[in-house]
Design a protein around this motif. Structure first.
Motif, short mmCIF file in Angstrom:
data_model
loop_
_atom_site.label_atom_id
_atom_site.label_comp_id
_atom_site.label_asym_id
_atom_site.label_seq_id
_atom_site.Cartn_x
_atom_site.Cartn_y
_atom_site.Cartn_z
N LEU A 1 0.83 -1.20 0.00
CA LEU A 1 0.00 0.00 0.00
C LEU A 1 0.87 1.25 0.00
CD1 LEU A 1 -2.72 1.43 0.19
CD2 LEU A 1 -2.64 1.10 2.69
N LEU A 2 1.96 1.21 0.76
CA LEU A 2 2.87 2.36 0.82
C LEU A 2 3.46 2.65 -0.56
CD1 LEU A 2 4.26 4.31 2.90
CD2 LEU A 2 6.15 2.69 2.92
N LEU A 3 3.88 1.60 -1.26
CA LEU A 3 4.47 1.79 -2.60
C LEU A 3 3.43 2.32 -3.59
CD1 LEU A 3 6.65 -1.44 -2.86
CD2 LEU A 3 7.40 0.89 -2.34
N LEU A 4 2.20 1.83 -3.49
CA LEU A 4 1.15 2.31 -4.38
C LEU A 4 0.87 3.79 -4.15
CD1 LEU A 4 -1.11 1.88 -6.44
CD2 LEU A 4 -2.59 1.16 -4.54
N LEU A 5 0.77 4.20 -2.89
CA LEU A 5 0.52 5.60 -2.57
C LEU A 5 1.67 6.49 -3.06
CD1 LEU A 5 -0.93 5.32 1.06
CD2 LEU A 5 -2.19 5.86 -1.05
N GLY A 6 2.90 6.01 -2.92
CA GLY A 6 4.05 6.79 -3.38
C GLY A 6 4.03 6.96 -4.89
N TRP A 7 3.71 5.89 -5.61
CA TRP A 7 3.65 5.97 -7.08
C TRP A 7 2.58 6.97 -7.51
CZ3 TRP A 7 0.35 5.54 -11.12
CH2 TRP A 7 0.90 5.34 -12.40
N VAL A 8 1.42 6.90 -6.90
CA VAL A 8 0.32 7.82 -7.24
C VAL A 8 0.73 9.27 -6.94
CG1 VAL A 8 -2.04 8.52 -6.67
CG2 VAL A 8 -1.49 6.10 -6.95
N ALA A 9 1.38 9.48 -5.80
CA ALA A 9 1.80 10.84 -5.43
C ALA A 9 2.78 11.41 -6.45
CB ALA A 9 2.42 10.84 -4.03
N GLY A 10 3.77 10.62 -6.86
CA GLY A 10 4.73 11.09 -7.86
C GLY A 10 4.07 11.38 -9.19
N SER B 1 6.73 10.83 5.10
CA SER B 1 6.64 11.25 3.69
C SER B 1 7.70 12.28 3.29
CB SER B 1 5.25 11.82 3.40
OG SER B 1 4.98 12.96 4.20
N SER B 2 8.17 13.09 4.22
CA SER B 2 9.05 14.20 3.88
C SER B 2 10.34 13.79 3.18
CB SER B 2 9.37 15.03 5.13
OG SER B 2 8.21 15.66 5.60
N PRO B 3 11.12 12.82 3.71
CA PRO B 3 12.35 12.45 3.00
C PRO B 3 12.07 11.90 1.60
CG PRO B 3 12.39 11.63 5.26
CD PRO B 3 10.99 12.12 5.00
N ALA B 4 10.99 11.13 1.47
CA ALA B 4 10.64 10.58 0.16
C ALA B 4 10.23 11.67 -0.81
CB ALA B 4 9.51 9.56 0.32
N LEU B 5 9.44 12.64 -0.32
CA LEU B 5 9.03 13.74 -1.18
C LEU B 5 10.23 14.61 -1.57
CD1 LEU B 5 5.69 14.75 0.59
CD2 LEU B 5 5.94 13.65 -1.65
N LEU B 6 11.20 14.72 -0.66
CA LEU B 6 12.44 15.45 -0.99
C LEU B 6 13.13 14.80 -2.18
CD1 LEU B 6 14.74 17.46 -0.52
CD2 LEU B 6 15.64 15.89 1.22
N VAL B 7 13.24 13.48 -2.17
CA VAL B 7 13.87 12.77 -3.29
C VAL B 7 13.09 13.01 -4.58
CG1 VAL B 7 14.43 10.49 -4.21
CG2 VAL B 7 14.89 11.01 -1.81
N GLY B 8 11.76 12.94 -4.48
CA GLY B 8 10.94 13.16 -5.66
C GLY B 8 11.11 14.55 -6.24
N ASN B 9 11.17 15.55 -5.38
CA ASN B 9 11.34 16.92 -5.84
C ASN B 9 12.75 17.18 -6.36
OD1 ASN B 9 8.86 18.74 -5.45
ND2 ASN B 9 8.91 17.58 -3.53
N LEU C 1 11.28 2.88 5.57
CA LEU C 1 10.00 3.01 4.88
C LEU C 1 10.01 4.18 3.91
CD1 LEU C 1 7.48 2.28 7.79
CD2 LEU C 1 8.04 0.80 5.86
N SER C 2 10.65 5.27 4.34
CA SER C 2 10.72 6.46 3.48
C SER C 2 11.57 6.18 2.25
CB SER C 2 11.29 7.63 4.28
OG SER C 2 11.15 8.83 3.55
N ALA C 3 12.61 5.36 2.38
CA ALA C 3 13.44 5.01 1.23
C ALA C 3 12.62 4.23 0.20
CB ALA C 3 14.65 4.19 1.67
#
Length: 238
Positions: free
Chosen positions: A5-14, A45-53, A191-193
């Protein structure tokens, strides 16, 4: 939280952020807040969103409007750090209410019911500080950033790249504050990674789709995301 579920949410967010320019990060935080506290969702979510940005910034670095990005980032970095320290001490109910209010304001702006006035160029540093604090406490900085960038005439690739550049400063400041307050742990980092990898995959998929979409289509997607964010925020409050 289930890793699938975490990976799915991350993909959708990106995907959403790359296609619409904003909204994916807020969607991610609100969805995570249904399974954990808002403070934990922000820290995860913050470290992951940092990588995305960082990825969106690197891809579109030649499109960044530096006249806006750098003074804004100068204020956003300390502002987000202060906001992150507030999150550590803020009651969960207050954070959840802030998520509802900022999501509703973003939707009202998209529908044209509320049109905030962007700050003049001379006020970009203090505006960045205020919006950075908003990002750290609710993750909803896209509402205000969008108003600034659109008023400057940015659209398309320039809009996405400049929004990513300003978001990097906000994420760095709030991650430092969350870590200082004990919200970032070894488990959170792992988890953030994983979440970051999913966001990068969503970025790549969204980039391919965006090239084939018109500006009105991207706007409709953004509006749909904001409706979903309000629904998620209300669900978390309930």
């Amino acid at each position: 939280m289930e890793i699938g579920l975490l990976l799915l949410l991350g993909w959708v967010a990106g995907w959403l952020t790359t296609v619409a320019g904003l909204g994916g990060g807020v969607f991610l935080i609100l969805a995570l807040s249904l399974r954990m506290s808002p403070a934990e969702a922000l820290a995860l979510s913050s470290p992951a969103l940092l990588v995305g940005n960082l990825h969106r910034w690197a891809v579109g670095r030649d499109e960044v409007d530096r006249r806006i990005a750098w003074p804004f980032a100068l204020g956003a970095l300390p502002g987000s750090a202060l906001g992150g320290l507030l999150v550590v001490a803020m009651p969960t109910a207050v954070l959840q209410l802030l998520l509802v209010l900022t999501s509703a304001l973003a939707l009202a702006r998209a529908l044209g019911w509320w049109l905030p006035r962007p700050p003049p160029a001379a006020a970009l540093v203090p505006a960045g500080a205020a919006i950075g604090a908003m990002a750290a406490t609710t993750g909803s900085a896209g509402l205000a950033i969008g108003a600034i960038l659109q008023s400057a005439g940015l659209s398309g690739a320039a809009y996405v790249a400049t929004a990513a550049a300003t978001a990097v400063a906000m994420h760095v400041g709030r991650i430092a504050a969350y870590g200082f307050g004990g919200l970032v742990t070894g488990e959170t980092a792992l988890l953030s990674a994983a979440l970051a990898l999913a966001i990068l995959a969503g970025n790549l998929a969204g980039g391919r789709v965006r090239k084939r979409l018109s500006a009105p289509a991207c706007s409709r997607i953004e509006l749909g995301v904001l409706f979903a964010c309000v629904a998620l925020a209300l669900a978390g409050l309930a």
